[in-house]
Design a protein around this motif. Structure first.
Motif, PDB file in Angstrom:
ATOM      1  N   ALA A 554     123.509 106.025  62.709  1.00 18.58           N
ATOM      2  CA  ALA A 554     122.539 105.798  61.630  1.00 18.58           C
ATOM      3  C   ALA A 554     122.767 106.770  60.481  1.00 18.58           C
ATOM      4  O   ALA A 554     122.684 106.396  59.302  1.00 18.58           O
ATOM      5  N   ALA A 555     123.066 108.033  60.794  1.00 17.38           N
ATOM      6  CA  ALA A 555     123.302 109.026  59.738  1.00 17.38           C
ATOM      7  C   ALA A 555     124.516 108.646  58.901  1.00 17.38           C
ATOM      8  O   ALA A 555     124.488 108.707  57.661  1.00 17.38           O
ATOM      9  N   LEU A 556     125.603 108.247  59.555  1.00 16.07           N
ATOM     10  CA  LEU A 556     126.807 107.851  58.821  1.00 16.07           C
ATOM     11  C   LEU A 556     126.592 106.532  58.083  1.00 16.07           C
ATOM     12  O   LEU A 556     127.059 106.345  56.947  1.00 16.07           O
ATOM     13  N   SER A 557     125.873 105.615  58.743  1.00 14.61           N
ATOM     14  CA  SER A 557     125.614 104.315  58.117  1.00 14.61           C
ATOM     15  C   SER A 557     124.717 104.461  56.898  1.00 14.61           C
ATOM     16  O   SER A 557     124.840 103.703  55.927  1.00 14.61           O
ATOM     17  N   ALA A 558     123.806 105.432  56.911  1.00 14.74           N
ATOM     18  CA  ALA A 558     122.933 105.639  55.753  1.00 14.74           C
ATOM     19  C   ALA A 558     123.752 106.013  54.521  1.00 14.74           C
ATOM     20  O   ALA A 558     123.428 105.613  53.392  1.00 14.74           O
ATOM     21  N   ILE A 559     124.837 106.754  54.742  1.00 16.96           N
ATOM     22  CA  ILE A 559     125.703 107.148  53.627  1.00 16.96           C
ATOM     23  C   ILE A 559     126.532 105.963  53.148  1.00 16.96           C
ATOM     24  O   ILE A 559     126.684 105.724  51.941  1.00 16.96           O
ATOM     25  N   VAL A 560     127.036 105.178  54.093  1.00 17.93           N
ATOM     26  CA  VAL A 560     127.948 104.075  53.749  1.00 17.93           C
ATOM     27  C   VAL A 560     127.194 102.821  53.322  1.00 17.93           C
ATOM     28  O   VAL A 560     127.520 102.185  52.298  1.00 17.93           O
ATOM     29  N   ASP A 561     126.165 102.449  54.092  1.00 16.10           N
ATOM     30  CA  ASP A 561     125.502 101.157  53.885  1.00 16.10           C
ATOM     31  C   ASP A 561     124.066 101.263  53.388  1.00 16.10           C
ATOM     32  O   ASP A 561     123.449 100.240  53.064  1.00 16.10           O
ATOM     33  N   GLY A 562     123.479 102.471  53.391  1.00 18.59           N
ATOM     34  CA  GLY A 562     122.128 102.643  52.887  1.00 18.59           C
ATOM     35  C   GLY A 562     121.077 102.701  53.972  1.00 18.59           C
ATOM     36  O   GLY A 562     121.344 102.442  55.158  1.00 18.59           O
TER      37      GLY A 562
END
Length: 704
Positions: A554-562
């Motif tokens: 989720a932390a990485l996805s927040a950066i990539v996908d919001g």
């Protein structure tokens, strides 16, 4: 003369040499030998001189269990041979026991006048002391007893073997009973007594003592007596030496079957699939369960069967089904009022913690184990406290989890750190250090655990322990923000194929690869690996890995996908945290990931409650409403400065309020023995002499 005050009486104690006087007579001997002489003679002047003379000439009068010729000759000529025949015979027979009551003396000698003869022994001051409380109990002087026993061995008319068997019948101490029977070479009776004694002794951490008793039997008896094989198997079980158990239990079951004892044969056989599952030989374990399904199993056999099946479900990746089978195990324990030793054998694996639906049966096991554990340190109690610490940690109550960890550590030290308990406690300590981001302390702690595991005798046990430590160590280091340690442990795990096995299956390594990628600064690669891990989450969510994968992804996805994509990954985890009461698992991520998720502007993607979980990793409580809050708040500041643990702070606050040890034990679900130990620790740390002084200190330093 006594009435007129004109009679002076000196008894043995007044005439005995003091320790210092004995040491002066032994000045030419090493201090250790001088102390042994004092302990053996209790200051008896003639005995001291004889022991010193024997030691100077290379004799053995100072060694327990042996008696020098000069000492024996003295007793024989000056004491034993001068006694009336009936008293001499009586003394020789009761010398079988180190301490003897009137009832025991009568049972051994078959004499109705045993009380009269014991009176004579006391009146003659024949090297005895009365150590009884409610019942007269005479203890023979060590040297005198050894002289009597040597004379007894020289007199075939007294039938020493028969006397030993009689002594075993009246002996309450199980170890002495076994020793009497082995000396009498009553091998079947001795082995049965040992098998009966072993479960309670192992509960108290006495595996080495039981092993010594087993090895005290001749080899031929160890190979042909099923009770001995069974006791040896229980020792192996207590140490998790899985490889030793199947051959021992197969042989025991076969011998008991031949003797027509189907119940004992069934119980021996029931340990085989458990050991095979512990070895990772899951196919063999499953086949054994299928081919050895008794029609009318005993409660013990049913219990072990259910436990083995829960282990197999775990190994097969059927994580959602484990709770049902483990619940069945706990139900059997409760409904059959199982012994503490069976509660210990049925202790849940650490991997059960966090599986769907397991929190309730785990809590039931903890509560039942603590209720049934004796009021003294036992490995059962220690394991229950460790498991309680894990449940508290996952519930988000880190101070209470730390207190449980400290309490379990005290139990472990009292038991001389048995491997199984020390390992499980070490994992809990590591997770607490990781949650507190204490990277350097975590590194030292994990290295100590690895060093200890490398010394395990059983190769398979050693390999499984090392693999689990590398796997969890890499994850703990990541959670603590110790990048170098996380990389080191992860690379060692990936380079050592033998470390992967048992509970660490290859499918669990996607997360390890993800940690490596994050540590090396490759977030895209890490996200791919985390997504792979989540794609098999239902079969690989062990030791909190599912929560860890969702938080990092989720932390990485927040950066990539919001935020929306990140919220979609988090929502199943946060819903489960809320429904199962385990908000603490939101801490199972690196500091960077936790910080990003806590500070992200979620908008309407996550509710306030979910955002609070991400920010604090603990449930929201009204002031003073959380369990233990008042005691912990009162015991802060100066209490921490003097080194009191969280649990000691709580005990001190209740002590200051006037609560007794019994009430404190009931309030915190502890044993009175443990509370007494906490009070002693508090007084030592504060350098105080009494409970009253501790209460005053508490109030003077801001407690309320």
């Amino acid at each position: 003369l006594a009435v007129q005050g004109e009679l002076a009486v000196w008894q043995e104690q007044a005439l005995a040499l003091s320790r210092d006087e004995t040491h002066r007579l032994c000045a030419h001997l090493p201090l250790e030998d001088a102390e042994m002489v004092w302990g053996r003679t209790a200051g008896w002047p003639a005995g001291v001189r004889l022991a010193v003379a024997a030691a100077g000439s290379g004799g053995s009068a100072r060694v327990p269990g042996q008696i020098d010729r000069s000492v024996f000759d003295f007793f024989a000529s000056e004491v034993i041979d001068r006694l009336p025949e009936d008293l001499r015979s009586f003394l020789l027979q009761i010398s079988i026991l180190p301490e003897v009551t009137t009832a025991q003396a009568a049972a051994i000698t078959r004499r109705a006048d045993a009380a009269r003869l014991l009176d004579q022994i006391e009146r003659r001051a024949l090297f005895v002391v009365d150590v009884g409380t409610t019942e007269r109990t005479l203890r023979l002087h060590d040297l005198f007893r050894e002289a009597l026993m040597r004379r007894l061995a020289m007199d075939p008319g007294l039938h020493r073997h028969e006397l030993l068997c009689r002594a075993a019948e009246v002996e309450a101490d199980p170890v002495r009973k076994i020793e009497f029977l082995t000396q009498a070479q009553a091998w079947p009776e001795a082995s049965s007594a040992l098998a009966d004694h072993a479960p309670d002794a192992l509960l108290a951490g006495a595996a080495d003592a039981i092993e010594r008793l087993v090895q005290g039997f001749p080899k031929a008896q160890r190979e042909t007596l099923p009770a001995l094989l069974y006791a040896d198997g229980l020792v192996a079980l207590s140490r998790w030496e899985w490889g030793r158990i199947p051959p021992l239990m197969k042989r025991a079951a076969a011998l008991w079957s031949q003797a027509g004892n189907t119940e004992r044969a069934m119980e021996a056989d029931s340990l085989i699939p458990l050991a095979l599952a512990g070895l990772g030989e899951n196919r063999s374990a499953k086949a054994h369960l299928a081919s050895h399904a008794p029609r009318n199993p005993t409660a013990t056999a049913r219990l072990r069967r259910a436990l083995a099946e829960s282990w197999l479900l775990l190994a097969q990746g059927a994580l959602g089904e484990v709770s049902t089978k483990f619940s069945e195990t706990v139900d059997i324990l409760v409904t059959t009022d199982a012994s503490p030793s069976l509660w210990q054998q049925a202790q849940p694996l650490a991997a059960f913690i966090g599986l769907p639906g397991t929190r309730k049966p785990l809590q039931q096991w903890v509560q039942g184990a603590l209720r049934r554990s004796p009021d003294a340190p036992t490995s059962l109690r220690g394991m229950a406290i460790v498991l309680r610490g894990w449940l508290l940690l996952r519930a988000g109550d880190l101070p209470a989890a730390g207190a449980a960890c400290e309490e379990a550590r005290s139990e472990c030290l009292w038991l001389r750190e048995p491997d199984a308990l020390a390992f499980q406690l070490g994992l809990l300590q590591a997770q607490l250090l990781a949650s507190a981001a204490q990277g350097r302390e975590l590194e030292r702690h994990l290295q100590a655990l690895l060093d200890r595991s490398s010394r395990l005798q059983d190769r398979q046990h050693r390999g499984a322990a090392t693999g689990l430590l590398l796997y969890l160590g890499a994850r703990f280091a990541s959670q603590a923000g110790h990048t170098a340690l996380a990389l080191d442990f992860a690379n060692r795990l990936l380079k050592e194929p033998e470390a992967v096995g048992g509970w660490i299956q290859p499918d669990a390594l996607f997360g390890i690869h993800a940690i490596v990628a994050e540590c090396k600064g490759s977030p895209g690669v890490a996200l791919t690996h985390w997504r792979h891990q989540l794609s098999i989450e239902g079969a690989s969510d062990l030791f909190g890995q599912g929560a860890e994968a969702r938080l990092h992804a989720a932390a990485l996805s927040a950066i990539v996908d919001g935020p929306r994509a990140a919220a979609g990954l988090l929502r199943p985890l946060l819903d489960r945290c809320t429904s199962e009461g385990e908000p603490g698992v939101t801490r199972f991520a690196s500091p960077q990931a936790r910080r990003l998720l806590a500070e992200l502007d979620w908008g309407d993607e996550l509710g306030v409650e979910h955002q609070l979980l991400l920010a604090h990793g603990a449930p929201a409580h009204a002031p003073g409403s959380a369990p233990g809050t008042e005691a912990r708040a009162a015991a802060s500041g100066p209490f921490v400065a003097v080194g009191l643990s969280s649990r000691e702070m709580e005990v001190l606050s209740r002590l200051a309020a006037g609560a007794s040890n019994k009430h404190i034990a009931r309030e915190f679900d502890l044993s009175p023995f443990t509370v007494k130990r906490h009070v002693g620790n508090i007084l030592n740390k504060l350098n105080l002499a009494s409970r009253g002084q501790a209460a005053a200190w508490f109030r003077e330093n801001g407690g309320r």
